[in-house]
Scaffold this active site. Structure first.
Site, PDB file in Angstrom:
ATOM      1  N   ALA A 159       0.813  -1.221   0.000  1.00 40.48           N
ATOM      2  CA  ALA A 159       0.000   0.000   0.000  1.00 40.48           C
ATOM      3  C   ALA A 159       0.844   1.268   0.000  1.00 40.48           C
ATOM      4  O   ALA A 159       0.423   2.295  -0.523  1.00 40.48           O
ATOM      5  CB  ALA A 159      -0.954   0.006   1.189  1.00 40.48           C
ATOM      6  N   CYS A 183       3.307   2.143  12.616  1.00 40.07           N
ATOM      7  CA  CYS A 183       4.151   2.564  11.502  1.00 40.07           C
ATOM      8  C   CYS A 183       5.025   3.745  11.857  1.00 40.07           C
ATOM      9  O   CYS A 183       6.020   3.992  11.201  1.00 40.07           O
ATOM     10  CB  CYS A 183       3.293   2.921  10.292  1.00 40.07           C
ATOM     11  SG  CYS A 183       2.296   1.544   9.752  1.00 40.07           S
TER      12      CYS A 183
HETATM   13  C1  LIG Z   1      -0.373  -0.705   6.588  1.00 41.53           C
HETATM   14  C2  LIG Z   1      -0.951   0.478   5.936  1.00 41.53           C
HETATM   15  C3  LIG Z   1      -0.319   1.101   4.850  1.00 41.53           C
HETATM   16  C4  LIG Z   1       1.025   0.655   4.335  1.00 41.53           C
HETATM   17  O1  LIG Z   1       0.936  -0.599   3.716  1.00 41.53           O
HETATM   18  P1  LIG Z   1       2.233  -1.438   3.351  1.00 41.53           P
HETATM   19  O2  LIG Z   1       1.733  -2.475   2.403  1.00 41.53           O
HETATM   20  O3  LIG Z   1       2.710  -2.017   4.635  1.00 41.53           O
HETATM   21  O4  LIG Z   1       3.199  -0.530   2.703  1.00 41.53           O
HETATM   22  C5  LIG Z   1      -0.947   2.182   4.274  1.00 41.53           C
HETATM   23  N1  LIG Z   1      -2.131   2.622   4.715  1.00 41.53           N
HETATM   24  C6  LIG Z   1      -2.768   2.048   5.745  1.00 41.53           C
HETATM   25  C7  LIG Z   1      -4.086   2.590   6.189  1.00 41.53           C
HETATM   26  C8  LIG Z   1      -2.205   0.957   6.390  1.00 41.53           C
HETATM   27  O5  LIG Z   1      -2.833   0.416   7.429  1.00 41.53           O
END
Ligand SMILES: *Cc1c(COP(=O)(O)O)cnc(C)c1O
Length: 379
Positions: A70, A325
């Site tokens: 994401a 994060c």
């Molecule tokens: C975990 C998350 C991301 C990042 O996703 P990754 O695949 O770990 O890079 C972005 N947005 C939200 C809302 C998330 O929970």
């Protein structure tokens, strides 16, 4: 050890691992190899996954672009549209409670000349539709609002935002990473133009995700952020992560089967957990209690620092404070700050997120341990 951090990441479902395994060695071909069966077989795996993703979103398979997750999806959505539409308009509307994958990308775009409005939320985490409508300018080309918040589970009024964006001819991007695989998504019902998701948040592998890019009404144009070879309709070059993509597809198919019953089961356990912990003195829920996903609770205990609860419990329960994060930076949660909850409540907040492998016995055990730790800290 009880795992209550499913919003940070989930374990792979064993059926996902099983679906992936043949693609590491036996079916190891490059999906872009068109001249032999090794390539065709890998490509079949990828195209099957594309259909599974399309079903999850009620989209067309050709509208799915595979990514590394994401974070990449959010970067491609924001930077890719800015570079395509940036001459028509330079203004983006985002929400202050977005994930850092969106906020940090917006900051980067501001350095390249974009103007970004960061919309405030109310103290329950919801966007105000009137403020959103008022923020739209003639040069606004994109509205970015996440589907569900990772820290609080709060659900934004996505269909209403989609309608508003369409009325104004503005593209609508939603980071649906926390909702995908857990709630029934429909990009046409919600009039979403671009949507990002990630496999590891719903029992798929890490390092793979997908970006939905609308092909009709309107046909969304994105400038690739990764060049070389023209894979994924030119949106995202690079040899495809075939095992990962197959795993993502399998996770999507499993989610389609179980999301209704699983949502209810988790909501039941979460409500029990939350009700029990709210009996403790000074406990309160952060985020709108109704417009919220069913598997997560964000709680504060007045007068208690969340760090103290982590220290007391982290050998028995895995959970997070603030955002997982950003916890490397140890800053107070920007989500709870945007909700203007006050420093003490923010410092006292913990997030418990449940998932597929959570049991009632674990929930009861966690209630007892957390209650004990809170009472000890109070004493
Ligand atoms: C975990 C998350 C991301 C990042 O996703 P990754 O695949 O770990 O890079 C972005 N947005 C939200 C809302 C998330 O929970």
């Amino acid at each position: 050890m009880i795992y209550f951090d499913y919003n940070a990441t989930t374990p792979c479902d064993p059926a996902v691992v099983e679906a992936m395994l043949p693609y590491f060695s036996g079916k190891f071909g490059n999906a872009a190899s068109k001249t032999h069966a090794y390539g065709w077989i890998a490509d079949e795996g990828v195209e099957q996954a594309r259909k599974q993703l399309a079903l999850l979103l009620q989209a067309e398979p050709q509208e799915i672009v595979f990514t590394s997750g994401a974070t990449e999806g959010c970067n491609l959505a924001l930077k890719g549209t800015y570079e395509m539409y940036g001459t028509k308009g330079r203004h983006i509307i985002a929400v202050a409670t977005e994930h850092k994958a969106v906020l940090d990308t917006c900051r980067q775009l501001q350095r390249r000349g974009a103007e970004v409005t960061y919309l405030a939320v109310d103290n329950q985490g919801l966007v105000d539709m009137e403020a959103l409508a008022a923020a739209i300018r003639p040069d606004t080309f994109l509205i970015a609002v996440m589907y569900a918040n990772n820290e609080t589970g709060v659900l934004q009024p996505i269909a209403e935002i989609g309608r508003l964006a369409k009325q104004h001819g503005v593209l609508f991007f939603t980071d649906a990473t926390q909702a995908a695989g857990k709630l029934p998504l429909d990009v046409n019902r919600d009039q979403v133009d671009i949507l990002a998701l990630s496999a590891h948040k719903f029992y798929g592998p890490k390092g793979v995700g997908a970006l939905y890019v609308r092909r009709r009404d309107p046909r969304v144009r994105l400038l690739a952020q990764m060049d070389g070879g023209g894979h994924e309709r030119g949106f995202r070059s690079g040899t495809l992560n075939v095992p990962g993509i197959v795993g993502l597809g399998k996770a999507a198919a499993l989610a389609m089967e179980s999301m209704d019953t699983e949502e209810k089961r988790l909501r039941g356990m979460r409500d029990h957990l939350e009700r029990s912990l709210l009996r403790l003195e000074g406990a309160m829920v952060n985020g709108n209690p109704e417009r919220r996903m069913g598997h997560v609770t964000n709680l504060s205990f007045a007068g208690i620092k969340a760090e103290r609860l982590i220290a007391a419990l982290n050998s028995r329960i895995a959970f997070s404070v603030g955002s997982a994060c950003t916890s490397a930076s140890r800053e107070p949660s920007h989500v709870l700050e945007a909700m203007a909850l006050g420093e003490e409540r923010i410092k006292g907040s913990i997030r418990l997120s449940l998932g597929k492998f959570t049991t009632e016995a674990e929930t009861d055990q966690a209630i007892a341990w957390i209650a004990e730790a809170v009472k000890r800290e109070k004493a």
